[in-house]
Design an enzyme around this catalytic site. Structure first.
Site, PDB file in Angstrom:
ATOM      1  CE1 TYR A  63      -4.337   0.744  -0.168  1.00 49.05           C
ATOM      2  CE2 TYR A  63      -4.360  -1.446   0.785  1.00 49.05           C
ATOM      3  CZ  TYR A  63      -5.005  -0.418   0.116  1.00 49.05           C
ATOM      4  OH  TYR A  63      -6.307  -0.555  -0.264  1.00 49.05           O
ATOM      5  CD  GLU A  65      -4.463   4.702   1.299  1.00 46.02           C
ATOM      6  OE1 GLU A  65      -3.887   4.426   2.365  1.00 46.02           O
ATOM      7  OE2 GLU A  65      -5.689   4.699   1.141  1.00 46.02           O
ATOM      8  CG  ASP A 223      -7.468  10.938 -24.054  1.00 46.87           C
ATOM      9  OD1 ASP A 223      -6.473  10.190 -24.095  1.00 46.87           O
ATOM     10  OD2 ASP A 223      -8.616  10.539 -23.761  1.00 46.87           O
ATOM     11  CB  THR A 249      -4.158   4.210 -22.091  1.00 51.05           C
ATOM     12  OG1 THR A 249      -3.850   4.275 -23.486  1.00 51.05           O
ATOM     13  CG2 THR A 249      -5.622   4.564 -21.887  1.00 51.05           C
ATOM     14  CE  LYS A 252      -6.729   2.586 -25.106  1.00 53.36           C
ATOM     15  NZ  LYS A 252      -7.701   3.680 -25.239  1.00 53.36           N
ATOM     16  NE  ARG A 258      -6.610  -3.096 -19.588  1.00 56.59           N
ATOM     17  CZ  ARG A 258      -6.622  -3.280 -20.908  1.00 56.59           C
ATOM     18  NH1 ARG A 258      -5.916  -4.243 -21.464  1.00 56.59           N
ATOM     19  NH2 ARG A 258      -7.358  -2.514 -21.681  1.00 56.59           N
TER      20      ARG A 258
END
Ligand code: PLP
Length: 443
Positions: A63, A65, A223, A249, A252, A258
């Protein structure tokens, strides 16, 4: 023929199989599907073995954060900004990914900011809207049926529900109607303009949209999810410095895991970081961030530059082959990695009742593409188009001669779309070709 038997059983798959044979069977079947069919979906690709390995690293257990930095008076200070202990390695890997994102995407890393935590492209876009706008504010984006992405203001998404989304479109030649964009911007006075697309085969004039955005005082977001790899290799105009913020992204054309990236002019850094966490997300996927770091290193290489040039050359060759067969292309050509076929209006047998039917029949021939709306379509679930692209086949090493063969198969599968037996014959030929082009090993 059982294709799963032809694949090398990797150690990872063996580990899954020992614990869970049911899931292992599905994973093996998916590897076999990817090995025996041609992936023409322009948003898909094959991640390298190194990217896949980083993705399955022990960072998935951690974790983290917060950020590996803090903001003081608008300046990023490299001091631990996490909530939990044990962050030496998460901080190191996130800083590495940020540094590489800035080096790859910006002309001047000192004056830009990168956030590598968005879980994917849609959350990256939402994070930008949430950072810049208040609910109800006006922003502009390209219509879905004209190639825009859902998150650029379509009413079925939160971006169309929480904000006042105004849309622009293409002209009758299939190019972005920049004059309309300007008129709509002047009349609706958006606070933010999205450009970039998900099904647009032509180059985008970022400089022109940038000057419109400045005229109305709007923040310009580019984008580049689909074309990032072309922008960073000089094969497509670069969004900076015209855009204020760039989203993409990573899975791609960039061939990463991802994920999503937001790169912006420095002044937007604090708002974007706050918006991603704690605004929208909890703990970042640190294993994905490590894999993004690997992918960004790969994308900065000479080999990647050669790859991107071949993606464009292959798309051109495929377009020429398809036009020669009788297909109709929206925009008439391609200037990037993708082509949008209007399958209702082709000639010489290169036509079908709609894109949904044809895409499903093509899959029976081992040709995997996606149905796609085109200008004039009213219904997104029964569109008249099919979108194809060359990023994945180019990763496999395919070149112009394979593109000519694929164009012939696409025409053959379209002319015989109602004949499952014929499609099966093509599927066997496709599998034969694919036997020479092995995707990188993942599971
Ligand atoms: C794919 C895509 C997205 C969304 O990315 P996801 O990872 O599917 O959330 C956003 N914008 C554009 C232009 C895209 O092509």
């Amino acid at each position: 023929m059982n294709l799963t038997e032809l694949l090398p059983a990797s150690q990872n798959l063996a580990a899954v199989r020992r614990a869970d044979p049911e899931t292992a069977d599905i994973l093996a079947a998916e590897s076999a599907r990817q090995q025996s069919t041609i992936c023409l979906i322009p948003s898909e690709n094959y991640a390298s073995t190194a990217v896949s390995a980083a993705l399955s690293s022990t960072l998935t257990n951690k974790y983290a954060e917060g950020y590996p930095h803090l903001w003081t008076n608008g300046d990023r200070v490299e001091r631990n900004g996490r909530y939990y202990q044990g962050q030496a390695n998460t901080n190191a890997v996130e800083r590495l990914a940020i540094r590489r994102a800035l080096a790859l995407f910006t002309p001047d890393p000192e004056n830009y900011h990168a956030n590598v935590q968005p879980l994917s492209g849609a959350p990256a876009n939402l994070a930008v809207l949430h950072a810049i706008l208040q609910p109800g504010d006006v922003f502009m984006g390209l219509k879905l049926a004209h190639g825009g992405h859902l998150t650029h203001g379509h009413h079925v998404t939160v971006t169309g529900e929480y904000y006042n989304a105004v849309q622009y479109g293409l002209d009758e030649t299939g190019a972005i109607d920049y004059d309309e964009l300007e008129r709509v911007a002047l009349s609706s006075q958006p606070k933010l303009i999205f450009c970039g697309a998900t099904a647009y085969p032509l180059q985008i004039d970022f400089a022109r949209i940038g000057s419109i955005a400045r005229r109305v005082g709007a923040v310009l977001v580019a984008d580049v999810a689909h074309i990032a790899g072309l922008c960073v290799t000089g094969l497509h105009p670069h969004p900076f410095p015209h855009a204020d913020i760039v989203t993409t992204t990573t899975h791609k054309i960039l061939r990463g895991p991802r994920g999503g990236l937001i790169v912006s002019k420095k002044q937007f850094g604090p708002a974007i970081d706050r918006s991603v966490f704690p605004g929208l997300q909890g703990g970042p996927h640190m294993n994905a961030i490590a894999a993004i770091a690997v992918a960004l290193k790969e994308a900065a290489s000479d080999a990647y530059r050669a790859y991107a040039a071949q993606v464009v050359a292959n798309a051109r060759e495929l377009a020429e082959g398809l036009l020669h067969e009788g297909f109709r292309l929206v925009g008439g050509r391609t200037e990037n990695h993708l082509l949008l076929l209007d399958v209702v209006n082709g000639t010489n047998g290169c036509r079908a009742k709609n894109g949904s039917y044809l895409a499903a029949q093509w899959e029976k021939a081992g040709l995997v593409a996606n149905k796609n709306p085109i200008p004039g379509d009213a219904k997104a679930w029964l569109p008249s188009g099919i979108r194809v692209g060359t990023p994945a086949v180019t990763t496999l090493g395919m070149k112009e001669s394979e593109m000519r063969q694929i164009a012939r198969w696409m025409a053959d599968a379209t002319r015989h779309a109602d004949d499952d037996g014929h499609l099966e014959v093509i599927a066997r030929q496709v599998a034969q070709l694919m036997a020479a082009f092995v995707p990188p090993t993942a599971v």
